[in-house]
Scaffold this motif. Structure first.
Motif, PDB file in Angstrom:
ATOM      1  N   HIS A  97       0.851  -1.188   0.000  1.00 25.98           N
ATOM      2  CA  HIS A  97       0.000   0.000   0.000  1.00 25.98           C
ATOM      3  C   HIS A  97       0.887   1.239   0.000  1.00 25.98           C
ATOM      4  N   VAL A  98       0.673   2.124  -0.989  1.00 25.96           N
ATOM      5  CA  VAL A  98       1.494   3.327  -1.165  1.00 25.96           C
ATOM      6  C   VAL A  98       0.599   4.561  -1.166  1.00 25.96           C
ATOM      7  N   ILE A  99       1.043   5.614  -0.484  1.00 28.98           N
ATOM      8  CA  ILE A  99       0.392   6.924  -0.549  1.00 28.98           C
ATOM      9  C   ILE A  99       1.415   7.912  -1.114  1.00 28.98           C
ATOM     10  N   HIS A 113      -5.987   7.408   6.152  1.00 25.37           N
ATOM     11  CA  HIS A 113      -5.687   6.315   5.219  1.00 25.37           C
ATOM     12  C   HIS A 113      -4.397   5.555   5.518  1.00 25.37           C
ATOM     13  N   ARG A 114      -3.490   6.152   6.253  1.00 23.51           N
ATOM     14  CA  ARG A 114      -2.198   5.507   6.491  1.00 23.51           C
ATOM     15  C   ARG A 114      -2.322   4.366   7.495  1.00 23.51           C
ATOM     16  N   THR A 115      -1.624   3.277   7.220  1.00 24.28           N
ATOM     17  CA  THR A 115      -1.547   2.163   8.159  1.00 24.28           C
ATOM     18  C   THR A 115      -0.086   1.946   8.540  1.00 24.28           C
ATOM     19  N   SER A 172       2.124   1.177   5.488  1.00 25.67           N
ATOM     20  CA  SER A 172       2.016   1.982   4.262  1.00 25.67           C
ATOM     21  C   SER A 172       3.362   2.617   3.929  1.00 25.67           C
ATOM     22  N   VAL A 199       4.958   5.931   2.173  1.00 23.67           N
ATOM     23  CA  VAL A 199       4.513   7.306   1.906  1.00 23.67           C
ATOM     24  C   VAL A 199       5.648   8.064   1.219  1.00 23.67           C
ATOM     25  N   GLU A 238      -3.268   6.932  -4.020  1.00 28.25           N
ATOM     26  CA  GLU A 238      -3.076   5.644  -3.360  1.00 28.25           C
ATOM     27  C   GLU A 238      -2.806   4.584  -4.419  1.00 28.25           C
ATOM     28  N   TYR A 245      -2.188   0.234  -4.850  1.00 29.65           N
ATOM     29  CA  TYR A 245      -2.231  -1.101  -4.258  1.00 29.65           C
ATOM     30  C   TYR A 245      -1.568  -2.070  -5.234  1.00 29.65           C
TER      31      TYR A 245
END
Length: 431
Positions: free
Chosen positions: A4-6, A28-30, A33, A35, A215, A217
């Motif tokens: 998962h990328v932001i 949205h960040r986990t 993630s 960033v 975002e 995936y």
């Protein structure tokens, strides 16, 4: 491996959107993630960026705590050498730029996640001549990419390039290097709603100025690659970020509002002869020691009122990260240029990009003798550097030229109007 990328790019110091981005991040960040900021976060168009030499941008990025960032041309070639050398001295994040030799620039890195390893490297647009003038060494980005991919690909499960090259260069990267899984782009301000796949490589980009957060995936087990953009205008501001930003901006602007001199007033009119633009033209010619200087009235966004003058005033009226450039052209070429710009079409021309932060060009002003030009003789002509990059005047791009860096046009005005100069009320400093 699932990923998962932001991502976010080309803020250009539009700080009004930053608290909304931080609100998005908190939603949205986990914990796993990735960033990324893709460069041009800092832009000297903002008084707070100017006053702090970009440190406000670094402080905001520290609050974001990105996995990594790369730099754009606004950091790379509009910041003086000493500003850029110190820009990330307080950074708590890695700055990945594989094709720039600078103390802060790091080569590719490996990020270990619970599900696998991710290789990441960054590239920035290679403005060779300008970087050289500023004292930096810049490498061909495709050569740097080849080196990084060779070093990383056998050690990682996913390979990501952080690119400030622009969308069309990113397409070339994807065609040349199918080993890449993902190119996260910037620079050309493309709004790629669902991303673009080229040669099996996903390319993502999220507009400019805080319009969107992106975002991505990835699932290497299934081959799934998905990109999506979120419009940030619908997100509320993060209160803590807004308070921090207000404080930093207030302190920066207060510093810039200290008087540097006084003036009886300099009027400016975009479509008529104007003392303020004429002063800029005269100063450009003297500074660069040229036969002629040309600058349009639209380069100055208003008039300078009578009374004290501050760097804040000059920044407000001349916000562009534009340098003077001395071009050598024949009398015939100069006549053709003058005929093209002394028209209503040029005066009404609206320009976006190339460093220009105004509305339209306005009336051209000249310093020096432009009468009785000899067609065969060579003349040195000082222009705003945006005229030399190709889109406006393709023929000028190929002419011999000398860029004057790191001084921006407003720096020349500052020097001329500053009472602190040893040369008196209206000093001229030679390059």
């Amino acid at each position: 491996m699932k990923l998962h990328v932001i991502h976010y790019n080309d803020l250009h110091s539009h700080f009004d959107m930053w608290p909304r981005y931080m609100s998005f991040m908190k939603e949205h960040r986990t914990y796993d993630s990735l960033v990324f900021d893709l460069g041009d976060h800092a832009d000297r168009v903002a008084p707070a960026t100017e006053a702090t030499q970009g440190k406000i941008n670094t402080h905001l990025l520290n609050e974001l705590s990105p996995t990594a960032v790369t730099i754009g041309n606004n950091e790379g070639i509009t910041f003086p050498h000493d500003w850029l050398a110190e820009l990330y001295s307080d950074a708590t994040f890695p700055v990945l730029v594989s094709n720039l030799s600078a103390p802060f620039a790091k080569a590719g890195m490996i990020q270990e996640l619970p599900t696998g390893k991710v290789g990441i490297f960054g590239l920035t647009a290679p403005y060779y001549e300008l970087y050289e003038l500023l004292g930096w060494s810049i490498e061909n980005p495709f050569e740097a990419a080849a080196r990084e991919i060779e070093a990383l690909r056998d050690q990682v499960d996913v390979l990501i390039c952080l690119s400030h090259l622009g969308f069309y260069q990113d397409e070339d990267l994807a065609e040349r290097f199918p080993e890449l899984d993902l190119i996260i782009g910037s620079h050309t301000h493309h709004v790629l709603d669902d991303g673009v796949v080229r040669n099996g490589v996903l390319i993502a980009q999220a507009g400019k100025h805080g319009q969107y957060a992106g975002e991505i995936y990835l699932n290497t087990d299934t081959g799934e690659k998905e990109a999506v953009l979120h419009a940030l205008e619908s997100y509320p501001e993060d209160e803590a970020t807004a308070v921090l930003l207000d404080k930093e901006q207030y302190l920066a602007e207060r510093q810039m509002k200290q008087p540097i001199g006084r003036t009886s007033g300099l009027a400016n009119d975009w479509f008529n002869p104007s003392p303020f633009t004429q002063l800029l033209a005269d100063t450009m010619r003297d500074w660069c020691q040229a036969d002629l200087a040309c600058v349009p009235a639209g380069m100055l966004l208003g008039s300078l009122s009578p009374g004290p003058v501050s760097s804040y005033d000059l920044h407000r009226l001349c916000p562009h990260p534009i340098n003077p450039c001395k071009v050598t052209m024949t009398g015939n070429e100069l006549k053709q240029f003058i005929a093209e710009v002394d028209t209503n079409r040029f005066e009404q021309l609206k320009v976006r990009g190339l460093g220009f932060r105004g509305k339209l060009m306005g009336k051209m002003h000249y310093a020096g003798n432009r009468q009785h030009l000899d067609d065969a003789k060579h003349y040195t002509v000082v222009l705003p550097d945006m005229f030399t990059f190709g889109p406006l005047f393709p023929e000028i791009k190929e002419m011999p030229k000398e860029y004057f860096m790191p001084e921006l046009l407003r720096d020349l005005l500052f020097d001329r109007l500053s009472e602190q100069s040893e040369f008196g009320e209206l000093p001229i400093r030679k390059h």
